[in-house]
Design a protein around this motif. Sequence first.
Motif, PDB file in Angstrom:
ATOM      1  N   THR A  49       0.943  -1.140  -0.032  1.00 39.31           N
ATOM      2  CA  THR A  49       0.092  -0.043  -0.126  1.00 39.31           C
ATOM      3  C   THR A  49       0.701   1.426   0.011  1.00 39.31           C
ATOM      4  OG1 THR A  49      -0.034  -0.023   2.709  1.00 39.31           O
ATOM      5  CG2 THR A  49      -1.979  -0.971   1.214  1.00 39.31           C
ATOM      6  N   CYS A  50       0.238   2.426  -0.350  1.00 39.18           N
ATOM      7  CA  CYS A  50       0.980   3.695  -0.510  1.00 39.18           C
ATOM      8  C   CYS A  50      -0.138   4.681  -0.184  1.00 39.18           C
ATOM      9  CB  CYS A  50       1.435   3.893  -1.915  1.00 39.18           C
ATOM     10  SG  CYS A  50       2.124   5.598  -2.181  1.00 39.18           S
ATOM     11  N   SER A  51       0.000   5.359   1.083  1.00 38.04           N
ATOM     12  CA  SER A  51      -1.049   6.380   1.222  1.00 38.04           C
ATOM     13  C   SER A  51      -0.655   7.986   1.369  1.00 38.04           C
ATOM     14  CB  SER A  51      -1.356   5.884   2.866  1.00 38.04           C
ATOM     15  OG  SER A  51      -1.771   4.799   2.940  1.00 38.04           O
ATOM     16  N   GLY A  52      -1.596   8.492   0.783  1.00 38.53           N
ATOM     17  CA  GLY A  52      -1.312  10.039   0.653  1.00 38.53           C
ATOM     18  C   GLY A  52      -2.672  10.786   0.773  1.00 38.53           C
ATOM     19  N   ASP A  53      -2.754  11.822   1.028  1.00 34.99           N
ATOM     20  CA  ASP A  53      -3.900  12.685   0.933  1.00 34.99           C
ATOM     21  C   ASP A  53      -4.552  12.937  -0.199  1.00 34.99           C
ATOM     22  OD1 ASP A  53      -4.920  16.321   1.241  1.00 34.99           O
ATOM     23  OD2 ASP A  53      -5.916  14.443   2.214  1.00 34.99           O
ATOM     24  N   LYS A  54      -5.920  12.421  -0.543  1.00 32.76           N
ATOM     25  CA  LYS A  54      -6.526  12.438  -1.789  1.00 32.76           C
ATOM     26  C   LYS A  54      -5.623  11.867  -2.879  1.00 32.76           C
ATOM     27  CE  LYS A  54      -9.173  16.385  -0.292  1.00 32.76           C
ATOM     28  NZ  LYS A  54      -9.587  17.489  -0.899  1.00 32.76           N
ATOM     29  N   LEU A  55      -4.902  11.048  -2.673  1.00 31.38           N
ATOM     30  CA  LEU A  55      -4.217  10.126  -3.469  1.00 31.38           C
ATOM     31  C   LEU A  55      -4.904   9.614  -4.873  1.00 31.38           C
ATOM     32  CD1 LEU A  55      -1.145   9.096  -4.555  1.00 31.38           C
ATOM     33  CD2 LEU A  55      -1.575   7.048  -2.896  1.00 31.38           C
ATOM     34  N   GLY A  56      -5.907   9.290  -4.487  1.00 31.33           N
ATOM     35  CA  GLY A  56      -7.029   8.892  -5.665  1.00 31.33           C
ATOM     36  C   GLY A  56      -7.117   9.802  -6.665  1.00 31.33           C
ATOM     37  N   ASP A  57      -7.022  11.390  -6.360  1.00 29.07           N
ATOM     38  CA  ASP A  57      -7.262  12.350  -7.471  1.00 29.07           C
ATOM     39  C   ASP A  57      -5.992  12.364  -8.270  1.00 29.07           C
ATOM     40  OD1 ASP A  57      -8.820  14.408  -5.121  1.00 29.07           O
ATOM     41  OD2 ASP A  57      -9.593  12.667  -6.335  1.00 29.07           O
ATOM     42  N   LYS A  58      -4.710  11.832  -8.106  1.00 30.17           N
ATOM     43  CA  LYS A  58      -3.535  11.888  -8.789  1.00 30.17           C
ATOM     44  C   LYS A  58      -3.282  10.412  -9.531  1.00 30.17           C
ATOM     45  CE  LYS A  58      -1.586  14.640  -4.960  1.00 30.17           C
ATOM     46  NZ  LYS A  58      -1.667  15.969  -5.520  1.00 30.17           N
ATOM     47  N   TYR A  59      -2.302  10.584 -10.261  1.00 28.33           N
ATOM     48  CA  TYR A  59      -1.817   9.230 -10.977  1.00 28.33           C
ATOM     49  C   TYR A  59      -0.807   8.748  -9.806  1.00 28.33           C
ATOM     50  CZ  TYR A  59      -3.738  10.213 -15.673  1.00 28.33           C
ATOM     51  OH  TYR A  59      -4.491  10.359 -16.703  1.00 28.33           O
ATOM     52  N   ALA A  60      -0.842   7.327  -9.843  1.00 30.91           N
ATOM     53  CA  ALA A  60      -0.033   6.329  -9.054  1.00 30.91           C
ATOM     54  C   ALA A  60       0.778   5.628  -9.896  1.00 30.91           C
ATOM     55  CB  ALA A  60      -0.644   5.550  -8.057  1.00 30.91           C
ATOM     56  N   GLN A  88       4.892   6.180  -6.410  1.00 29.16           N
ATOM     57  CA  GLN A  88       4.935   7.591  -6.994  1.00 29.16           C
ATOM     58  C   GLN A  88       3.890   8.274  -7.214  1.00 29.16           C
ATOM     59  OE1 GLN A  88       6.421   8.172 -10.902  1.00 29.16           O
ATOM     60  NE2 GLN A  88       7.231  10.158 -10.588  1.00 29.16           N
ATOM     61  N   ALA A  89       3.563   9.556  -6.809  1.00 28.65           N
ATOM     62  CA  ALA A  89       2.256  10.271  -7.110  1.00 28.65           C
ATOM     63  C   ALA A  89       2.590  11.279  -7.979  1.00 28.65           C
ATOM     64  CB  ALA A  89       1.661  10.814  -5.994  1.00 28.65           C
ATOM     65  N   TRP A  90       1.555  11.576  -8.953  1.00 27.59           N
ATOM     66  CA  TRP A  90       1.851  12.700  -9.828  1.00 27.59           C
ATOM     67  C   TRP A  90       0.498  13.547 -10.215  1.00 27.59           C
ATOM     68  CZ3 TRP A  90       0.024  14.588 -14.358  1.00 27.59           C
ATOM     69  CH2 TRP A  90       0.702  15.553 -15.017  1.00 27.59           C
ATOM     70  N   ASP A  91       0.587  14.583 -10.120  1.00 33.45           N
ATOM     71  CA  ASP A  91      -0.084  15.559 -10.822  1.00 33.45           C
ATOM     72  C   ASP A  91       0.481  16.712 -11.085  1.00 33.45           C
ATOM     73  OD1 ASP A  91      -2.543  16.624  -7.898  1.00 33.45           O
ATOM     74  OD2 ASP A  91      -0.364  17.158  -8.587  1.00 33.45           O
ATOM     75  N   SER A  92      -0.190  17.609 -11.943  1.00 36.99           N
ATOM     76  CA  SER A  92       0.738  18.944 -12.311  1.00 36.99           C
ATOM     77  C   SER A  92       1.000  19.731 -11.118  1.00 36.99           C
ATOM     78  CB  SER A  92      -0.231  19.693 -13.438  1.00 36.99           C
ATOM     79  OG  SER A  92      -1.234  20.171 -12.554  1.00 36.99           O
ATOM     80  N   SER A  93       0.534  19.601  -9.904  1.00 36.52           N
ATOM     81  CA  SER A  93       1.206  20.626  -8.897  1.00 36.52           C
ATOM     82  C   SER A  93       1.927  19.699  -8.054  1.00 36.52           C
ATOM     83  CB  SER A  93      -0.206  21.048  -8.302  1.00 36.52           C
ATOM     84  OG  SER A  93      -0.997  19.999  -7.491  1.00 36.52           O
ATOM     85  N   SER A  94       2.233  18.390  -8.050  1.00 39.94           N
ATOM     86  CA  SER A  94       3.147  17.509  -7.171  1.00 39.94           C
ATOM     87  C   SER A  94       3.676  16.564  -8.123  1.00 39.94           C
ATOM     88  CB  SER A  94       2.389  16.698  -6.314  1.00 39.94           C
ATOM     89  OG  SER A  94       1.282  15.685  -6.737  1.00 39.94           O
ATOM     90  N   TRP A  95       4.776  17.089  -8.843  1.00 39.55           N
ATOM     91  CA  TRP A  95       5.739  16.299  -9.773  1.00 39.55           C
ATOM     92  C   TRP A  95       6.721  15.740  -8.438  1.00 39.55           C
ATOM     93  CZ3 TRP A  95       5.358  17.365 -15.277  1.00 39.55           C
ATOM     94  CH2 TRP A  95       5.932  16.303 -16.001  1.00 39.55           C
ATOM     95  N   GLY A  96       6.907  14.506  -9.128  1.00 35.97           N
ATOM     96  CA  GLY A  96       8.198  13.848  -8.458  1.00 35.97           C
ATOM     97  C   GLY A  96       8.034  13.438  -6.935  1.00 35.97           C
ATOM     98  N   VAL A  97       7.008  13.021  -6.264  1.00 37.08           N
ATOM     99  CA  VAL A  97       6.912  12.723  -4.926  1.00 37.08           C
ATOM    100  C   VAL A  97       6.911  11.078  -4.974  1.00 37.08           C
ATOM    101  CG1 VAL A  97       5.284  12.486  -3.105  1.00 37.08           C
ATOM    102  CG2 VAL A  97       5.428  14.759  -4.602  1.00 37.08           C
ATOM    103  N   PHE A  98       7.900  10.391  -4.347  1.00 34.24           N
ATOM    104  CA  PHE A  98       8.181   9.134  -4.056  1.00 34.24           C
ATOM    105  C   PHE A  98       7.939   8.715  -2.621  1.00 34.24           C
ATOM    106  CE2 PHE A  98       9.779   7.647  -8.107  1.00 34.24           C
ATOM    107  CZ  PHE A  98      10.664   8.537  -8.352  1.00 34.24           C
ATOM    108  N   GLY A  99       7.257   7.604  -2.629  1.00 35.84           N
ATOM    109  CA  GLY A  99       7.120   6.825  -1.177  1.00 35.84           C
ATOM    110  C   GLY A  99       8.483   6.414  -0.734  1.00 35.84           C
ATOM    111  N   GLY A 100       8.350   6.144   0.619  1.00 38.61           N
ATOM    112  CA  GLY A 100       9.780   5.702   1.243  1.00 38.61           C
ATOM    113  C   GLY A 100      10.190   4.305   0.868  1.00 38.61           C
TER     114      GLY A 100
END
Lengths: 127, 107
Positions: free
Chosen positions: B21-32, B88-100
């Motif tokens: 699993t990978c958890s993040g605020d409103k992750l479902g609104d972003k690409y994983a 990794q989560a992606w949307d146009s406002s959060s480029w380049g975020v990786f989980g640990g």
Amino acid sequence: QVQLQESGPGLVKPSQTLSLTCTVSGGSISSGDYYWSWIRQPPGKGLEWIGYIYNSGSTYYNPSLKSRLTISVDTSKNQFSLKLTSATAADTAVYYCAREGMATIRLINYYYGVDVWGQGTTVTVSS
Amino acid sequence: SYELTQPPSVSVSPGQTASITCSGDKLGDKYACWYQQKPGQSPVLVIYQDIKRPSGIPERFSGSNSGNTATLTISGTQAMDEADYYCQAWDSSSWGVFGGGTKLTVL
């Protein structure tokens, strides 16, 4: 198929500038909806995204590195480069150059992930 | 800044199903996206746009993303699947975020 190869010094002294180059083969750095990125991985730790450059020359950097970072492109050599100033031991890592795909179609952004990675190069910051 | 949380480790028996699993605020609104990294190797993309597999990735790898959680599922896990996995989560406002990262052990 596109391949990426990092090159640069493996040892950098503290306070000096860390400089790396990525050579793109098997395709043009100027074509397609691709973003050319740098990603690093400190020893025994996870991935940290550093920044990208688009073929137009536009860039976007990790806010935590922005003040020290420059990513540039040389389309004539099919290369892009990273310069990180004022290096410290915390910058010791394996540095990967990579390709990310993103396209905007009918105003909707589609992200295709980091689909090509270089083999990585180890950079140690130490005196 | 946006953050993603993964469990440090997951264990699975050969042939069973592994879920990471990978958890993040409103992750479902972003690409994983999901990446597999074996020791001494570069990461490999195994899932993009939540559910899609790149060419050459076995069908036993699948993904989902809804609400605050994205999940990588490996069905019929094989010994060769033992690796570290990064979301990794992606949307146009959060480029380049990786989980640990999550270390998958097949035992």
